[in-house]
Scaffold this motif. Structure first.
Motif, PDB file in Angstrom:
ATOM      1  N   SER A  97       0.665  -1.287  -0.038  1.00 19.67           N
ATOM      2  CA  SER A  97      -0.080   0.021  -0.156  1.00 19.67           C
ATOM      3  C   SER A  97       1.057   1.201  -0.065  1.00 19.67           C
ATOM      4  O   SER A  97       2.081   1.101   0.084  1.00 19.67           O
ATOM      5  CB  SER A  97      -0.964   0.059   1.203  1.00 19.67           C
ATOM      6  OG  SER A  97      -0.457   0.297   2.311  1.00 19.67           O
ATOM      7  N   SER A  98       0.265   2.397  -0.191  1.00 21.84           N
ATOM      8  CA  SER A  98       0.994   3.779  -0.014  1.00 21.84           C
ATOM      9  C   SER A  98       2.167   3.876  -0.685  1.00 21.84           C
ATOM     10  O   SER A  98       3.154   4.344  -0.148  1.00 21.84           O
ATOM     11  CB  SER A  98       1.098   3.961   1.254  1.00 21.84           C
ATOM     12  OG  SER A  98      -0.070   3.794   2.010  1.00 21.84           O
ATOM     13  N   ARG A 121       4.875   5.677  -3.156  1.00 24.85           N
ATOM     14  CA  ARG A 121       5.665   7.212  -3.355  1.00 24.85           C
ATOM     15  C   ARG A 121       6.791   6.834  -4.446  1.00 24.85           C
ATOM     16  O   ARG A 121       7.471   5.659  -4.222  1.00 24.85           O
ATOM     17  CB  ARG A 121       5.890   7.648  -2.107  1.00 24.85           C
ATOM     18  CG  ARG A 121       4.968   7.866  -1.050  1.00 24.85           C
ATOM     19  CD  ARG A 121       4.077   9.062  -1.519  1.00 24.85           C
ATOM     20  NE  ARG A 121       2.872   9.183  -0.381  1.00 24.85           N
ATOM     21  CZ  ARG A 121       1.748   8.627  -0.335  1.00 24.85           C
ATOM     22  NH1 ARG A 121       1.538   7.613  -0.858  1.00 24.85           N
ATOM     23  NH2 ARG A 121       1.281   8.817   0.819  1.00 24.85           N
ATOM     24  N   GLY A 127      -5.630   8.116   2.271  1.00 24.31           N
ATOM     25  CA  GLY A 127      -4.504   7.850   1.567  1.00 24.31           C
ATOM     26  C   GLY A 127      -5.101   7.208   0.106  1.00 24.31           C
ATOM     27  O   GLY A 127      -4.159   6.650  -0.459  1.00 24.31           O
ATOM     28  N   LEU A 128      -6.096   7.096  -0.358  1.00 26.83           N
ATOM     29  CA  LEU A 128      -6.693   6.630  -1.402  1.00 26.83           C
ATOM     30  C   LEU A 128      -6.197   7.330  -2.364  1.00 26.83           C
ATOM     31  O   LEU A 128      -5.885   8.567  -2.597  1.00 26.83           O
ATOM     32  CB  LEU A 128      -8.221   6.370  -1.603  1.00 26.83           C
ATOM     33  CG  LEU A 128      -9.057   5.512  -0.798  1.00 26.83           C
ATOM     34  CD1 LEU A 128     -10.419   5.661  -1.206  1.00 26.83           C
ATOM     35  CD2 LEU A 128      -8.304   4.176  -0.855  1.00 26.83           C
ATOM     36  N   SER A 129      -5.516   6.522  -3.796  1.00 27.89           N
ATOM     37  CA  SER A 129      -4.829   7.180  -4.791  1.00 27.89           C
ATOM     38  C   SER A 129      -5.178   6.405  -6.004  1.00 27.89           C
ATOM     39  O   SER A 129      -4.579   5.552  -6.480  1.00 27.89           O
ATOM     40  CB  SER A 129      -3.413   7.413  -4.638  1.00 27.89           C
ATOM     41  OG  SER A 129      -2.915   7.897  -5.675  1.00 27.89           O
ATOM     42  N   THR A 130      -5.905   6.898  -6.992  1.00 30.39           N
ATOM     43  CA  THR A 130      -6.534   6.344  -8.011  1.00 30.39           C
ATOM     44  C   THR A 130      -6.478   7.111  -9.193  1.00 30.39           C
ATOM     45  O   THR A 130      -6.966   6.631 -10.383  1.00 30.39           O
ATOM     46  CB  THR A 130      -7.876   6.012  -7.722  1.00 30.39           C
ATOM     47  OG1 THR A 130      -8.765   7.124  -7.515  1.00 30.39           O
ATOM     48  CG2 THR A 130      -8.208   4.852  -6.872  1.00 30.39           C
ATOM     49  N   CYS A 155       2.179   1.235  -9.532  1.00 32.01           N
ATOM     50  CA  CYS A 155       0.838   1.074  -8.932  1.00 32.01           C
ATOM     51  C   CYS A 155       0.913  -0.424  -8.201  1.00 32.01           C
ATOM     52  O   CYS A 155       1.832  -1.076  -8.615  1.00 32.01           O
ATOM     53  CB  CYS A 155      -0.441   1.166  -9.521  1.00 32.01           C
ATOM     54  SG  CYS A 155      -0.548  -0.041 -11.077  1.00 32.01           S
ATOM     55  N   HIS A 177      -4.475  -0.442  -7.572  1.00 36.73           N
ATOM     56  CA  HIS A 177      -4.640   0.580  -6.392  1.00 36.73           C
ATOM     57  C   HIS A 177      -3.244   1.236  -6.206  1.00 36.73           C
ATOM     58  O   HIS A 177      -2.254   0.968  -6.708  1.00 36.73           O
ATOM     59  CB  HIS A 177      -5.420  -0.016  -5.167  1.00 36.73           C
ATOM     60  CG  HIS A 177      -4.706  -0.929  -4.446  1.00 36.73           C
ATOM     61  ND1 HIS A 177      -3.982  -0.808  -3.278  1.00 36.73           N
ATOM     62  CD2 HIS A 177      -4.613  -2.180  -4.708  1.00 36.73           C
ATOM     63  CE1 HIS A 177      -3.447  -1.773  -2.928  1.00 36.73           C
ATOM     64  NE2 HIS A 177      -3.882  -2.904  -3.792  1.00 36.73           N
ATOM     65  N   SER A 178      -3.392   2.373  -5.453  1.00 33.68           N
ATOM     66  CA  SER A 178      -2.402   3.259  -5.026  1.00 33.68           C
ATOM     67  C   SER A 178      -1.371   3.514  -6.039  1.00 33.68           C
ATOM     68  O   SER A 178      -0.146   3.477  -6.312  1.00 33.68           O
ATOM     69  CB  SER A 178      -1.253   2.242  -4.045  1.00 33.68           C
ATOM     70  OG  SER A 178      -0.520   3.112  -3.412  1.00 33.68           O
ATOM     71  N   GLY A 191       7.055   2.302  -0.378  1.00 36.88           N
ATOM     72  CA  GLY A 191       5.799   2.055   0.084  1.00 36.88           C
ATOM     73  C   GLY A 191       5.737   1.043   1.333  1.00 36.88           C
ATOM     74  O   GLY A 191       6.742   0.805   1.999  1.00 36.88           O
ATOM     75  N   ALA A 218       1.042   5.708  -8.332  1.00 38.90           N
ATOM     76  CA  ALA A 218       1.900   6.961  -7.731  1.00 38.90           C
ATOM     77  C   ALA A 218       2.610   7.447  -9.227  1.00 38.90           C
ATOM     78  O   ALA A 218       2.935   6.459  -9.951  1.00 38.90           O
ATOM     79  CB  ALA A 218       3.011   6.505  -6.803  1.00 38.90           C
TER      80      ALA A 218
END
Length: 622
Positions: free
Chosen positions: A24-25, A27, A270-273, A326, A315-316, A35, A318
């Protein structure tokens, strides 16, 4: 006990648990991907650098990257220059670590009554902007607000007054801040406000105003490289990306992909789509019918990108410095970090930087997308997993009911499902009404009907599989965690269809849950069932505990003793009430566990005890 369809050497529960890593998460920094990696064996969230098919942990094992704001956390780390700022699970303080991992982490904050999440780095002012949750001895509920933390660790309030905050995001110039806020009784997938403010030279917010133009579920504000504010909103049933113009918010140009949602229910921060590439192209992850697709918008129209490694779920996302990455989850192998090269029509995986994605050394039961028909003509989507080894007749069924209930299940590979199919069980993983990913109307399908519509849906799936001759009507099991546990217990109370059930930290007394649960969900049941002050009889009708006399099937319970969402007393009361009626019950409590089990040995015990429980019922009914 050997079942038809069971393989000769099935994976053990320990293998199913230890083999699974979640990510997850993500960068990006200087072309490298960073991440969070959940290590199931150790039960910790590791901050890692992902390279050459392996993960390099940057922190000593005494650290675990996890926020507990809203109990579900998320957004627990961000990058600032060449450093990582993260929330440590054990103390909920913010710590600072080098992205090289060469320097020991140092503690930045020391506010024992305040939890923090959704960390964003303000490069111009060398500070963090974040969501805070502060508890007080004089207030029943914690206060939520937007705050900033200086390099010296000093906390300053930026915006307050709403019940909840999330998703702070700065404009490229650092002179504007957007965020999401909402108030009771709403949830963030129901009705929120999109706010915008000017940031002055000292970092204070000025001219705070609401820019969302309709009551809807607004999410994920982002500024384009040109400084145009975008957000995801479900004004037309589907969560789509819109941009702020002189006329208000409008969809980005071109025909929007049909029946596609560009976010999911924000249970965690922190969702990032979606985001922008270096050439100004908009990249976005959309969901349709449980599967994810990567899209690109070139300023004129949307294009679906072909992935050379098709994934069930993405998901996630970047983006930055000419790179795109991702997390990919697949139907037939482990999750992976995907480093992508996007050329306008396709997205190619740069295999040298792929982390994870290992293929199991056994035959995998793949998901089949299915639908069951309801009496009113509606349909219920679910994923069906058959044992890899064919059998000659009907097999035992396990209905999976996901938590939330405003959440969803995806067709991603899970070793725990293979654990069951290798032992001769068929799995039906159900997206009952109220699930996300199928539009707002479907998502709102549980309004006032929790314990009714979801039960009708799982019954429809079980009956369809019985009528097809696939499953044995004498061996129909149902299991669920949290809200799925409530659906499980409700199904056992209001139907004689199921042979037995498993409740993992499931809700059994919604009236009591309403009174004692944490702030984030303290009005959720007002929407799912009704205001308890006005609809007391409805709570009695929907409560598994109040309807315990209607349950005839055995039940196995698993509960964490430190669960802040579904308190352990709920499980104890439900289990004891069943025992008093001479219904066979098994009950297991795990010390140190909260809402969900993180300790690998506890996860193993759940699988092994649940298997023995089901096999015992099958033997008795033969």
């Amino acid at each position: 006990m050997y079942l038809p369809g069971q393989v000769d050497q099935p994976i053990s529960a320990a293998q199913a648990v230890a083999s699974f890593h979640q990510y997850s998460s993500l960068r990006l920094f200087r072309g490298r991907v960073y991440g969070v990696r959940y290590d199931a064996d150790k039960g910790i969230n590791q901050l890692c650098r992902f390279e050459s098919r392996h993960a390099v942990s940057l922190l000593p094992e005494r650290f675990s990257v996890r926020s507990r704001v809203h109990s579900y956390g998320g957004g627990a780390w961000c990058r600032g220059r060449d450093q990582a700022y993260f929330v440590n699970d054990a103390d909920q303080h913010i710590w600072v670590a080098s992205l090289s991992g060469s320097v020991s982490p140092r503690q930045l904050t020391a506010y024992n009554s305040t939890r923090m999440a959704d960390l964003q780095y303000d490069a111009q002012r060398h500070r963090l902007i974040l969501v805070c949750e502060t508890r007080s001895d004089t207030e029943d509920e914690p206060a939520n607000y937007l705050g900033s933390v200086s390099e010296a660790g000093r906390l300053t309030v930026l915006a307050e007054g709403a019940d909840f905050y999330s998703s702070p995001t700065l404009s490229p110039q650092g002179d504007q801040l957007a965020w999401i806020e909402w108030d009771h009784p709403f949830q963030p997938w129901d009705c929120t406000r999109l706010m915008l403010a000017r940031v002055d030279a000292s970092g204070r917010l000025e001219n705070i105003r609401q820019v969302s133009d309709i009551p809807a579920a607004w999410a994920q504000p982002r500024f384009s490289p040109q400084g145009v504010l975008h957000a995801v909103v479900d004004r037309g049933n589907w969560w789509v990306i819109e941009q702020l113009s002189d006329q208000g918010f409008i969809p980005v140009a071109g025909e929007v992909p049909l029946n596609t949602e560009f976010t999911t229910a924000p249970w965690q921060f922190g969702l990032s789509t979606y985001g922008w590439g270096d050439d100004g192209e908009l990249l976005a992850i959309g969901q349709s019918n449980g599967y994810s697709t990567l899209f690109m918008h070139d300023g004129k129209e949307w294009q679906k990108l072909h992935l050379d490694q098709p994934a069930a779920r993405l998901h996630s996302l970047a983006l930055g410095d000419g790179h795109c990455c991702c997390i990919g989850e697949f139907t037939n192998r482990m999750p992976a970090i995907l480093h992508l090269c996007v050329d306008g029509k396709s997205a190619t995986t740069t295999s040298a930087t792929l982390t994870g994605g290992d293929t199991p050394d056994y035959s995998v039961a793949l998901p089949e997308s299915c639908q069951a028909t309801l009496s009113d003509g509606g349909t219920v989507p679910y994923f069906l997993y058959r044992p890899a080894q064919e059998s000659g007749g009907p097999l035992p069924l396990i209905i999976y009911t996901h938590g939330g209930p405003t959440a969803m299940t995806s067709p991603s590979f899970r070793p725990a499902i293979q654990y069951w199919t290798q032992r001769g069980f068929i799995i039906a993983d159900v997206n009952y009404r109220g699930s996300t990913g199928f539009g707002r109307d479907y998502r709102m399908g549980l309004a006032g009907r929790w314990g009714i519509s979801d039960v009708e849906d799982v019954e429809a799936v079980a009956n369809a599989l019985v009528n097809e001759g696939l499953v044995d009507p004498r061996a129909l099991f149902i299991r669920g965690n949290s809200a799925g546990g409530y659906t499980t217990l409700s199904a056992l109370a209001h139907s004689d269809l199921f042979t037995a059930g498993a409740s993992l930290y499931g809700v059994s007394d919604p009236r009591r849950l309403n009174a004692l649960t944490h702030k984030f969900e303290s009005r959720y049941l007002h929407w799912l069932i009704g205001d308890p002050a006005l609809e007391s009889s409805r709570y009695s009708e929907r409560s598994p505990l109040d309807n315990v006399d209607k349950i005839q099937a055995p039940v196995i319970f698993f509960q964490g003793d430190e669960d802040p969402v579904v308190l352990p007393e709920q499980t104890r009361s439900m289990a004891e009430s069943l025992r008093q009626r001479a219904i066979r019950v098994e009950e297991y409590h795990f010390a140190g566990e909260g809402h969900g089990f993180r300790n690998a040995s506890n996860q193993v015990e759940v699988l092994e005890r649940e298997l023995c429980f089901y096999r015992r019922q099958i033997n008795q009914n033969r």
